[in-house]
Design a protein around this motif. Structure first.
Motif, PDB file in Angstrom:
ATOM      1  N   SER A   1       0.856  -1.182   0.000  1.00 26.54           N
ATOM      2  CA  SER A   1       0.000   0.000   0.000  1.00 26.54           C
ATOM      3  C   SER A   1       0.894   1.235   0.000  1.00 26.54           C
ATOM      4  CB  SER A   1      -0.922  -0.012   1.224  1.00 26.54           C
ATOM      5  OG  SER A   1      -1.750  -1.160   1.208  1.00 26.54           O
ATOM      6  N   LEU A   2       0.301   2.407   0.034  1.00 31.71           N
ATOM      7  CA  LEU A   2       1.053   3.641  -0.201  1.00 31.71           C
ATOM      8  C   LEU A   2       2.142   3.888   0.836  1.00 31.71           C
ATOM      9  CD1 LEU A   2       1.394   6.212  -1.857  1.00 31.71           C
ATOM     10  CD2 LEU A   2      -0.396   7.278  -0.439  1.00 31.71           C
ATOM     11  N   HIS A   3       1.839   3.627   2.116  1.00 34.38           N
ATOM     12  CA  HIS A   3       2.773   3.978   3.183  1.00 34.38           C
ATOM     13  C   HIS A   3       3.337   2.735   3.870  1.00 34.38           C
ATOM     14  CE1 HIS A   3       1.603   8.205   2.967  1.00 34.38           C
ATOM     15  NE2 HIS A   3       0.349   7.797   2.933  1.00 34.38           N
ATOM     16  N   GLN A   4       4.634   2.719   4.093  1.00 35.12           N
ATOM     17  CA  GLN A   4       5.223   1.659   4.908  1.00 35.12           C
ATOM     18  C   GLN A   4       4.793   1.849   6.353  1.00 35.12           C
ATOM     19  OE1 GLN A   4       9.437   1.239   4.475  1.00 35.12           O
ATOM     20  NE2 GLN A   4       9.344   0.862   2.276  1.00 35.12           N
ATOM     21  N   PHE A   5       4.419   0.764   7.000  1.00 33.71           N
ATOM     22  CA  PHE A   5       4.022   0.805   8.401  1.00 33.71           C
ATOM     23  C   PHE A   5       5.220   0.440   9.266  1.00 33.71           C
ATOM     24  CE2 PHE A   5       1.338  -1.730  11.687  1.00 33.71           C
ATOM     25  CZ  PHE A   5       1.618  -0.796  12.671  1.00 33.71           C
ATOM     26  N   VAL A   6       5.477  -0.837   9.490  1.00 30.82           N
ATOM     27  CA  VAL A   6       6.677  -1.289  10.207  1.00 30.82           C
ATOM     28  C   VAL A   6       7.143  -2.596   9.578  1.00 30.82           C
ATOM     29  CG1 VAL A   6       6.127  -0.222  12.437  1.00 30.82           C
ATOM     30  CG2 VAL A   6       5.260  -2.523  11.916  1.00 30.82           C
ATOM     31  N   PRO A   7       8.423  -2.957   9.735  1.00 25.70           N
ATOM     32  CA  PRO A   7       8.874  -4.273   9.289  1.00 25.70           C
ATOM     33  C   PRO A   7       8.176  -5.373  10.079  1.00 25.70           C
ATOM     34  CG  PRO A   7      10.727  -2.807   9.743  1.00 25.70           C
ATOM     35  CD  PRO A   7       9.513  -2.138  10.295  1.00 25.70           C
ATOM     36  N   LEU A   8       8.044  -6.537   9.487  1.00 22.62           N
ATOM     37  CA  LEU A   8       7.455  -7.672  10.212  1.00 22.62           C
ATOM     38  C   LEU A   8       8.217  -7.966  11.492  1.00 22.62           C
ATOM     39  CD1 LEU A   8       6.449 -10.356   7.547  1.00 22.62           C
ATOM     40  CD2 LEU A   8       4.962  -8.921   8.949  1.00 22.62           C
ATOM     41  N   ALA A   9       9.516  -7.685  11.488  1.00 21.35           N
ATOM     42  CA  ALA A   9      10.345  -7.945  12.668  1.00 21.35           C
ATOM     43  C   ALA A   9       9.928  -7.110  13.876  1.00 21.35           C
ATOM     44  CB  ALA A   9      11.810  -7.672  12.336  1.00 21.35           C
ATOM     45  N   ALA A  10       9.067  -6.089  13.675  1.00 22.64           N
ATOM     46  CA  ALA A  10       8.591  -5.287  14.799  1.00 22.64           C
ATOM     47  C   ALA A  10       7.561  -6.030  15.632  1.00 22.64           C
ATOM     48  CB  ALA A  10       7.995  -3.974  14.291  1.00 22.64           C
ATOM     49  N   PHE A  11       7.021  -7.112  15.080  1.00 23.39           N
ATOM     50  CA  PHE A  11       6.028  -7.904  15.800  1.00 23.39           C
ATOM     51  C   PHE A  11       6.681  -9.107  16.464  1.00 23.39           C
ATOM     52  CE2 PHE A  11       3.659  -5.639  12.555  1.00 23.39           C
ATOM     53  CZ  PHE A  11       2.561  -5.181  13.262  1.00 23.39           C
TER      54      PHE A  11
END
Length: 261
Positions: A225-235
């Motif tokens: 999607s338009l904006h990066q949220f966080v890397p999967l590693a943040a979870f």
């Protein structure tokens, strides 16, 4: 009309409107006459359905029919999202609720996937639940053993939630046991969202949690999607529907636990 008959009528109406939405989204637009053939209902009934869908911001009505709004507007709408992949979201919630123990503090975002989890929380009470999602508040506020804390800022009718800048929400003053979130899309390394203001709020929510859980069905996987949220590693945990290819996640850090629902 009996309660049971009314409930059946409401289910039929909701299913008919889902059929109309799916058809319009797939074809871009449709005439009312075409939708009477698709649904098998009268022109008057279809027009009532179209009036309701247009009032909820799900379609744009014109003389004789309706057209689809931009995809980003569909994806923002809480009403629309609640109707997508409902059974899969319930399966994700059944897996997520097993991570919860009585006495915990929990933060829920305004995703319809996490809303299905909210419906299961009374079975794990007593709990303290923080959320900005009006639907989740409505589900939990009358539960005697669940303490509900509403967070957020300005009410958004589109999202049916309260959205504000991180420094205005007070999120930085909380420390909860688990945060549960979903988002627009993800690939094998990064998560994404189409709206910048929600990205900022979701990041602040994530920072408030010790355990951080992402819940995603396969329709959101392998896309951006338009904006990066966080890397999967943040979870710390990622819960996926069982039809997501395992091969996408061969390079995840060891600290991230994968669960399949």
């Amino acid at each position: 009309m009996s309660t049971e008959t009314q409930s059946s009528s409401n289910r039929e109406r909701d299913e008919r409107r889902r059929v109309i939405l799916d058809y319009v989204l797939e074809h871009g637009q449709a005439s009312a006459a075409t939708l009477t053939e698709v649904t098998g209902r009268s022109l008057m009934t279809v027009h009532r359905d179209l009036d309701e869908l247009a009032s909820r911001g799900l379609v744009r009505k014109f003389h004789g029919g309706v057209s689809a709004l931009p995809t980003s507007m569909f994806e923002s709408s809480s009403d629309f999202r609640k109707q997508r992949n409902a059974q899969v979201k319930k399966a994700l919630a059944m897996t997520a609720v097993e991570l919860i123990e009585p006495g915990m503090s929990i933060l829920l975002d305004d995703s319809t996937t996490v809303l299905e989890l909210a419906k299961l929380l009374p079975s794990k009470a007593p709990l303290t639940v923080l959320t900005n999602y009006r639907d989740a508040i409505d589900v939990l506020v009358e539960e005697p053993e669940i303490r509900v804390i509403a967070i957020g800022g300005t009410y958004s009718k589109t999202h049916n939630s309260f959205v504000g800048s991180p420094h205005l929400t007070g999120l930085d003053s909380y420390a909860v046991d688990i945060v549960f979130q979903s988002t627009s899309t993800m690939d094998g390394h990064m998560t994404y969202h189409q709206e910048e203001d929600l990205v900022l709020m979701k990041r602040a929510m994530l920072d408030a949690g010790t355990r951080k859980v992402l819940m995603m069905d396969s329709s959101k996987v392998g896309r951006t999607s338009l904006h990066q949220f966080v890397p999967l590693a943040a979870f710390t945990d990622v819960i996926l529907s069982d039809d997501v290819p395992r091969s996408m996640f061969t390079e995840l850090p060891e600290n991230v636990l994968l669960h399949f629902a």
